[in-house]
Design a protein around this motif. Structure first.
Motif, PDB file in Angstrom:
ATOM      1  N   VAL A 158      85.903  16.186  72.994  1.00 13.92           N
ATOM      2  CA  VAL A 158      84.987  15.652  71.987  1.00 13.92           C
ATOM      3  C   VAL A 158      85.625  14.538  71.162  1.00 13.92           C
ATOM      4  O   VAL A 158      85.003  13.496  70.914  1.00 13.92           O
ATOM      5  N   ASN A 159      86.864  14.753  70.725  1.00 15.27           N
ATOM      6  CA  ASN A 159      87.499  13.836  69.773  1.00 15.27           C
ATOM      7  C   ASN A 159      88.539  12.908  70.391  1.00 15.27           C
ATOM      8  O   ASN A 159      88.950  11.937  69.761  1.00 15.27           O
ATOM      9  N   GLY A 160      88.982  13.226  71.581  1.00 15.56           N
ATOM     10  CA  GLY A 160      90.016  12.410  72.206  1.00 15.56           C
ATOM     11  C   GLY A 160      91.424  12.746  71.756  1.00 15.56           C
ATOM     12  O   GLY A 160      92.388  12.142  72.226  1.00 15.56           O
ATOM     13  N   VAL A 161      91.550  13.696  70.843  1.00 11.90           N
ATOM     14  CA  VAL A 161      92.864  14.140  70.347  1.00 11.90           C
ATOM     15  C   VAL A 161      92.857  15.656  70.229  1.00 11.90           C
ATOM     16  O   VAL A 161      91.804  16.285  70.144  1.00 11.90           O
ATOM     17  N   GLY A 162      94.055  16.231  70.197  1.00  7.53           N
ATOM     18  CA  GLY A 162      94.175  17.669  70.067  1.00  7.53           C
ATOM     19  C   GLY A 162      94.276  18.110  68.617  1.00  7.53           C
ATOM     20  O   GLY A 162      94.028  17.342  67.692  1.00  7.53           O
ATOM     21  N   LEU A 163      94.641  19.367  68.425  1.00  9.72           N
ATOM     22  CA  LEU A 163      94.769  19.941  67.088  1.00  9.72           C
ATOM     23  C   LEU A 163      96.005  19.394  66.385  1.00  9.72           C
ATOM     24  O   LEU A 163      97.006  19.067  67.041  1.00  9.72           O
ATOM     25  N   PRO A 164      95.985  19.306  65.052  1.00  7.80           N
ATOM     26  CA  PRO A 164      97.163  18.841  64.315  1.00  7.80           C
ATOM     27  C   PRO A 164      98.298  19.850  64.426  1.00  7.80           C
ATOM     28  O   PRO A 164      98.071  21.048  64.602  1.00  7.80           O
ATOM     29  N   ASN A 165      99.522  19.371  64.300  1.00  7.65           N
ATOM     30  CA  ASN A 165     100.686  20.234  64.473  1.00  7.65           C
ATOM     31  C   ASN A 165     100.710  21.375  63.464  1.00  7.65           C
ATOM     32  O   ASN A 165     101.218  22.459  63.758  1.00  7.65           O
ATOM     33  N   GLY A 166     100.141  21.155  62.282  1.00  3.63           N
ATOM     34  CA  GLY A 166     100.111  22.206  61.278  1.00  3.63           C
ATOM     35  C   GLY A 166      99.323  23.423  61.704  1.00  3.63           C
ATOM     36  O   GLY A 166      99.489  24.510  61.135  1.00  3.63           O
TER      37      GLY A 166
ATOM     38  N   ARG B 124      91.544  14.453  77.523  1.00  3.63           N
ATOM     39  CA  ARG B 124      91.057  13.159  77.048  1.00  3.63           C
ATOM     40  C   ARG B 124      89.577  13.293  76.689  1.00  3.63           C
ATOM     41  O   ARG B 124      88.936  14.291  77.000  1.00  3.63           O
ATOM     42  N   GLN B 125      89.051  12.265  76.037  1.00  5.34           N
ATOM     43  CA  GLN B 125      87.668  12.295  75.571  1.00  5.34           C
ATOM     44  C   GLN B 125      86.700  12.095  76.742  1.00  5.34           C
ATOM     45  O   GLN B 125      86.944  11.298  77.648  1.00  5.34           O
ATOM     46  N   VAL B 126      85.610  12.847  76.692  1.00  3.82           N
ATOM     47  CA  VAL B 126      84.564  12.715  77.707  1.00  3.82           C
ATOM     48  C   VAL B 126      83.558  11.660  77.254  1.00  3.82           C
ATOM     49  O   VAL B 126      83.129  11.656  76.098  1.00  3.82           O
ATOM     50  N   ASN B 127      83.180  10.776  78.145  1.00  2.00           N
ATOM     51  CA  ASN B 127      82.133   9.801  77.852  1.00  2.00           C
ATOM     52  C   ASN B 127      80.791  10.444  78.197  1.00  2.00           C
ATOM     53  O   ASN B 127      80.209  10.211  79.250  1.00  2.00           O
ATOM     54  N   PHE B 128      80.301  11.275  77.277  1.00  2.00           N
ATOM     55  CA  PHE B 128      79.072  12.017  77.537  1.00  2.00           C
ATOM     56  C   PHE B 128      77.893  11.066  77.719  1.00  2.00           C
ATOM     57  O   PHE B 128      77.714  10.117  76.956  1.00  2.00           O
TER      58      PHE B 128
ATOM     59  N   ALA C 248      85.537  13.810  83.515  1.00  2.00           N
ATOM     60  CA  ALA C 248      84.948  12.664  84.217  1.00  2.00           C
ATOM     61  C   ALA C 248      83.462  12.524  83.979  1.00  2.00           C
ATOM     62  O   ALA C 248      82.946  11.405  83.850  1.00  2.00           O
ATOM     63  N   THR C 249      82.736  13.648  83.940  1.00  2.06           N
ATOM     64  CA  THR C 249      81.282  13.624  83.781  1.00  2.06           C
ATOM     65  C   THR C 249      80.842  14.798  82.921  1.00  2.06           C
ATOM     66  O   THR C 249      81.597  15.753  82.697  1.00  2.06           O
ATOM     67  N   ASP C 250      79.611  14.738  82.468  1.00  4.83           N
ATOM     68  CA  ASP C 250      79.046  15.867  81.728  1.00  4.83           C
ATOM     69  C   ASP C 250      79.089  17.138  82.565  1.00  4.83           C
ATOM     70  O   ASP C 250      79.403  18.222  82.066  1.00  4.83           O
TER      71      ASP C 250
END
Length: 315
Positions: A76-84, A99-103, A170-172
């Protein structure tokens, strides 16, 4: 071909296996009615044999929530959870891939965002409940390498050939199949763990998360079912994933895809009594480690999970 004709085709191709499974579930349901006391004593025996604490169970769940939260967060966001949100006891590991999905379907995108928020909240909730006893995130593989976890799982299910990779970003549709691998397992994991919890507050918390995971699973299954009316291969793919999970965890054929049973859909996978089945911690690890034997690591957790429950069950 019309939607009705597609549905009839799906019904015809899936009917035999689904009818066999329904007959088996009816048999299991009759056994369950007669054997509630035996089931309770079995869970009690397992708890005594493992001498696991409530913290052990919640930390086991936290490992699974790390996996789900990272998958959805990247999608969804293209990034993971923060280290905290990843620190704690045990060896902290990194995330491979994601990686982020191009929905392209706005409905799927909205579902994905909601599920991602819930899974991230689960991680933070369990970490708060456990306090200083919370385990850190172990190494997680959610990449697309041909030798990686998603590709290995897809090959085991017959979705891709040897040497090929499976990309859930890659796809929905690929995203939904990737989510399908996790969500049903999460539901059965919480169902199986609930009888092992002694603290009422923790039991209520686990029940709350179980309900949310069930909602998530229903969203994924319903969306795949809807798309499967136009692309029956999607429904067939869920059956193949279901069979692969059944092959990994234990000899009982209780996992279910979404192929219709008779003239009804199969969005909610239940037995003849309308009850969902549960998995032991070992069975769950069989699936996420992608190994039917008693092993301490593999698959989506290449170095194993953190905590006191780390070994899968020998099938």
């Amino acid at each position: 071909m019309t939607d009705q004709e597609l549905m009839l085709d799906v019904l015809e191709t899936g009917a035999k296996r689904r009818e066999e499974r329904r007959a088996m579930m009816q048999s299991l349901g009759a056994y369950a009615v007669a054997g509630v006391g035996l089931a309770a004593s079995t869970f009690a025996s397992r708890a005594a044999a493992q001498t696991v604490s409530d913290a052990d169970i919640l930390n086991f769940a936290l490992n699974l929530e790390y996996l789900e939260a990272q998958f959805y967060s990247f999608a969804v966001n293209g990034v993971g959870l923060p280290n905290g949100s990843l620190t704690g006891t045990g060896t902290q590991g990194a995330v491979t891939g994601g990686r982020q999905v191009n929905f392209t379907d706005p409905v799927v995108a909205q579902y994905a965002r909601e599920i991602a928020q819930d899974e991230i909240a689960h991680v933070n909730f369990l970490r708060t409940a456990l306090g200083t006893a919370a385990v850190s995130q172990p190494a997680i593989d959610i990449g697309t390498d041909p030798a990686g976890a998603f590709s290995t799982a897809a090959r085991a299910a017959g979705l891709v050939s040897a040497g090929q990779s499976f990309d859930p970003y890659a796809t929905d549709e690929n995203f939904l199949l990737g989510a399908f691998i996790f969500e049903d397992v999460g539901v059965t994991a919480y169902k199986g763990a609930a009888p092992l919890l002694a603290n009422k507050t923790f039991t209520e918390a686990a029940a709350g998360i179980l309900a949310v995971e069930a909602y998530h699973a229903a969203i994924v299954r319903t969306t795949l079912y809807r798309k499967g009316l136009q692309t029956p291969a999607l429904i067939d793919a869920t059956e193949k994933i279901s069979t692969a999970r059944d092959t990994l965890d234990n000899p009982v054929d209780d996992d279910q895809g979404i192929a219709p049973i008779g003239d009804s859909s199969n969005i909610v996978p239940v037995d003849a009594n309308g009850l969902v089945f549960g998995r032991t911690t070992g069975d769950v690890l069989n699936i996420v480690y992608l190994n039917g034997g008693a092993v301490p690591k593999g698959g989506f957790f290449p170095n194993g999970v953190n905590g006191n429950i780390t070994v899968s069950t020998a099938g």
